[in-house]
Design a protein around this motif. Sequence first.
Motif, PDB file in Angstrom:
ATOM      1  N   ASN A  32       4.563   6.843  13.881  1.00 23.24           N
ATOM      2  CA  ASN A  32       4.571   6.842  12.643  1.00 23.24           C
ATOM      3  C   ASN A  32       3.633   7.630  11.597  1.00 23.24           C
ATOM      4  OD1 ASN A  32       6.394   4.217  11.980  1.00 23.24           O
ATOM      5  ND2 ASN A  32       5.100   3.614  13.760  1.00 23.24           N
ATOM      6  N   ASP A  33       2.965   8.768  12.520  1.00 24.24           N
ATOM      7  CA  ASP A  33       2.228   9.575  11.943  1.00 24.24           C
ATOM      8  C   ASP A  33       1.198   9.105  10.841  1.00 24.24           C
ATOM      9  OD1 ASP A  33       1.218  12.208  11.495  1.00 24.24           O
ATOM     10  OD2 ASP A  33       2.633  12.685   9.898  1.00 24.24           O
ATOM     11  N   VAL A  34       0.431   7.969  11.269  1.00 23.75           N
ATOM     12  CA  VAL A  34      -0.760   7.284  10.628  1.00 23.75           C
ATOM     13  C   VAL A  34      -1.883   7.702  11.370  1.00 23.75           C
ATOM     14  CG1 VAL A  34       0.859   5.936   9.326  1.00 23.75           C
ATOM     15  CG2 VAL A  34      -0.078   5.000  11.463  1.00 23.75           C
ATOM     16  N   SER A  35      -3.046   7.432  10.929  1.00 22.39           N
ATOM     17  CA  SER A  35      -4.378   7.499  11.452  1.00 22.39           C
ATOM     18  C   SER A  35      -4.939   6.134  11.722  1.00 22.39           C
ATOM     19  CB  SER A  35      -5.409   8.304  10.625  1.00 22.39           C
ATOM     20  OG  SER A  35      -5.687   7.616   9.142  1.00 22.39           O
ATOM     21  N   ALA A  36      -4.465   5.083  11.337  1.00 22.81           N
ATOM     22  CA  ALA A  36      -4.962   3.661  11.384  1.00 22.81           C
ATOM     23  C   ALA A  36      -3.639   3.059  11.194  1.00 22.81           C
ATOM     24  CB  ALA A  36      -5.988   3.412  10.557  1.00 22.81           C
ATOM     25  N   LEU A  37      -3.955   1.487  11.864  1.00 24.73           N
ATOM     26  CA  LEU A  37      -2.964   0.493  11.609  1.00 24.73           C
ATOM     27  C   LEU A  37      -3.835  -0.770  11.341  1.00 24.73           C
ATOM     28  CD1 LEU A  37      -0.809   1.000  14.924  1.00 24.73           C
ATOM     29  CD2 LEU A  37      -0.336   1.330  12.406  1.00 24.73           C
ATOM     30  N   PRO A  38      -3.216  -1.627  10.450  1.00 24.10           N
ATOM     31  CA  PRO A  38      -3.846  -3.047  10.061  1.00 24.10           C
ATOM     32  C   PRO A  38      -3.821  -3.924  11.350  1.00 24.10           C
ATOM     33  CG  PRO A  38      -1.655  -3.019   9.239  1.00 24.10           C
ATOM     34  CD  PRO A  38      -1.737  -1.290   9.825  1.00 24.10           C
ATOM     35  N   VAL A  39      -4.892  -4.864  11.258  1.00 23.88           N
ATOM     36  CA  VAL A  39      -4.624  -5.884  12.096  1.00 23.88           C
ATOM     37  C   VAL A  39      -4.639  -6.974  11.271  1.00 23.88           C
ATOM     38  CG1 VAL A  39      -6.441  -7.014  13.846  1.00 23.88           C
ATOM     39  CG2 VAL A  39      -6.372  -4.591  13.614  1.00 23.88           C
ATOM     40  N   PRO A  70      -4.455  -9.557   6.246  1.00 27.79           N
ATOM     41  CA  PRO A  70      -5.224  -8.258   6.924  1.00 27.79           C
ATOM     42  C   PRO A  70      -6.724  -9.271   7.431  1.00 27.79           C
ATOM     43  CG  PRO A  70      -5.003  -8.210   4.647  1.00 27.79           C
ATOM     44  CD  PRO A  70      -4.214  -9.195   5.075  1.00 27.79           C
ATOM     45  N   ILE A  71      -7.020  -8.466   8.562  1.00 28.96           N
ATOM     46  CA  ILE A  71      -8.313  -8.965   9.120  1.00 28.96           C
ATOM     47  C   ILE A  71      -9.229  -7.750   9.313  1.00 28.96           C
ATOM     48  CG2 ILE A  71      -7.976 -11.395   9.382  1.00 28.96           C
ATOM     49  CD1 ILE A  71      -7.546 -10.698  12.390  1.00 28.96           C
ATOM     50  N   GLY A  72      -8.628  -6.572   9.420  1.00 28.95           N
ATOM     51  CA  GLY A  72      -9.160  -5.324  10.007  1.00 28.95           C
ATOM     52  C   GLY A  72      -8.312  -4.164  10.200  1.00 28.95           C
ATOM     53  N   VAL A  73      -8.793  -3.221  10.789  1.00 27.39           N
ATOM     54  CA  VAL A  73      -7.995  -1.802  10.967  1.00 27.39           C
ATOM     55  C   VAL A  73      -8.344  -1.401  12.165  1.00 27.39           C
ATOM     56  CG1 VAL A  73      -7.823   0.579  10.099  1.00 27.39           C
ATOM     57  CG2 VAL A  73      -8.068  -1.394   8.488  1.00 27.39           C
ATOM     58  N   ILE A  74      -7.458  -0.877  12.951  1.00 26.02           N
ATOM     59  CA  ILE A  74      -7.856  -0.195  14.179  1.00 26.02           C
ATOM     60  C   ILE A  74      -7.443   1.428  14.079  1.00 26.02           C
ATOM     61  CG2 ILE A  74      -5.572  -0.639  15.368  1.00 26.02           C
ATOM     62  CD1 ILE A  74      -7.423  -0.935  18.087  1.00 26.02           C
ATOM     63  N   SER A  75      -8.369   2.357  14.111  1.00 25.67           N
ATOM     64  CA  SER A  75      -8.067   3.655  13.800  1.00 25.67           C
ATOM     65  C   SER A  75      -8.132   4.514  15.221  1.00 25.67           C
ATOM     66  CB  SER A  75      -9.420   3.952  12.980  1.00 25.67           C
ATOM     67  OG  SER A  75     -10.695   4.079  13.787  1.00 25.67           O
ATOM     68  N   GLU A  76      -8.127   5.829  14.802  1.00 26.35           N
ATOM     69  CA  GLU A  76      -7.960   6.684  15.875  1.00 26.35           C
ATOM     70  C   GLU A  76      -9.350   6.733  16.914  1.00 26.35           C
ATOM     71  OE1 GLU A  76      -7.186  11.459  16.919  1.00 26.35           O
ATOM     72  OE2 GLU A  76      -7.180  10.709  14.798  1.00 26.35           O
ATOM     73  N   ALA A  77     -10.225   6.648  16.154  1.00 25.42           N
ATOM     74  CA  ALA A  77     -11.774   6.482  16.892  1.00 25.42           C
ATOM     75  C   ALA A  77     -11.803   5.431  17.574  1.00 25.42           C
ATOM     76  CB  ALA A  77     -12.875   6.499  15.578  1.00 25.42           C
ATOM     77  N   LEU A 127       0.788  -1.223  -0.049  1.00 23.61           N
ATOM     78  CA  LEU A 127       0.015  -0.008   0.063  1.00 23.61           C
ATOM     79  C   LEU A 127       0.730   1.171   0.126  1.00 23.61           C
ATOM     80  CD1 LEU A 127      -2.735  -1.104   2.411  1.00 23.61           C
ATOM     81  CD2 LEU A 127      -2.804  -1.262   0.108  1.00 23.61           C
ATOM     82  N   GLY A 128       2.089   1.095  -0.281  1.00 21.84           N
ATOM     83  CA  GLY A 128       3.154   2.333  -0.355  1.00 21.84           C
ATOM     84  C   GLY A 128       3.542   2.787   1.023  1.00 21.84           C
ATOM     85  N   CYS A 129       3.365   1.870   2.013  1.00 21.96           N
ATOM     86  CA  CYS A 129       3.913   2.275   3.352  1.00 21.96           C
ATOM     87  C   CYS A 129       4.534   1.034   4.078  1.00 21.96           C
ATOM     88  CB  CYS A 129       3.042   2.985   3.974  1.00 21.96           C
ATOM     89  SG  CYS A 129       1.541   2.029   4.677  1.00 21.96           S
ATOM     90  N   THR A 130       5.357   1.209   4.837  1.00 21.50           N
ATOM     91  CA  THR A 130       5.744   0.208   5.692  1.00 21.50           C
ATOM     92  C   THR A 130       5.685   0.408   7.277  1.00 21.50           C
ATOM     93  OG1 THR A 130       7.973   0.900   5.835  1.00 21.50           O
ATOM     94  CG2 THR A 130       7.536  -0.803   4.004  1.00 21.50           C
ATOM     95  N   MET A 131       5.351  -0.574   8.056  1.00 22.48           N
ATOM     96  CA  MET A 131       5.064  -0.347   9.521  1.00 22.48           C
ATOM     97  C   MET A 131       6.233  -1.131  10.157  1.00 22.48           C
ATOM     98  SD  MET A 131       2.935   1.875   9.676  1.00 22.48           S
ATOM     99  CE  MET A 131       2.911   1.709  11.374  1.00 22.48           C
TER     100      MET A 131
END
Length: 53
Positions: A29-36, A43-50, A6-10
Motif C-alpha cells: 500500500n506504499d505507506v510508512s506506517a499502519l494503525p493498530v 486506534p490505539i497505536g501505530v506500527i511503523s517501518e522502524a 485521514l484521507g486513506c483507506t486500508m
Amino acid sequence: MTPPSLGCTMPPHRSPSSLKEVARTRHDNDVSALPVVDTRHHPIGVISEADLL
C-alpha cells in the motif's frame, strides 16, 4: 457516528497480524506506517517501518 477519515483507506486485515504480514501490507500500500486498533476498531497505536527493523 462515523469516525473522521485521514484521507486513506486500508484493506481489511485480520488480527493478530504477523510482522511479515504487516511489512507486506505496508509495502503493498506504499505507506510508512499502519494503525493498530482494538477489537472495536478504535486506534490505539501505530506500527511503523522502524518498528519492523
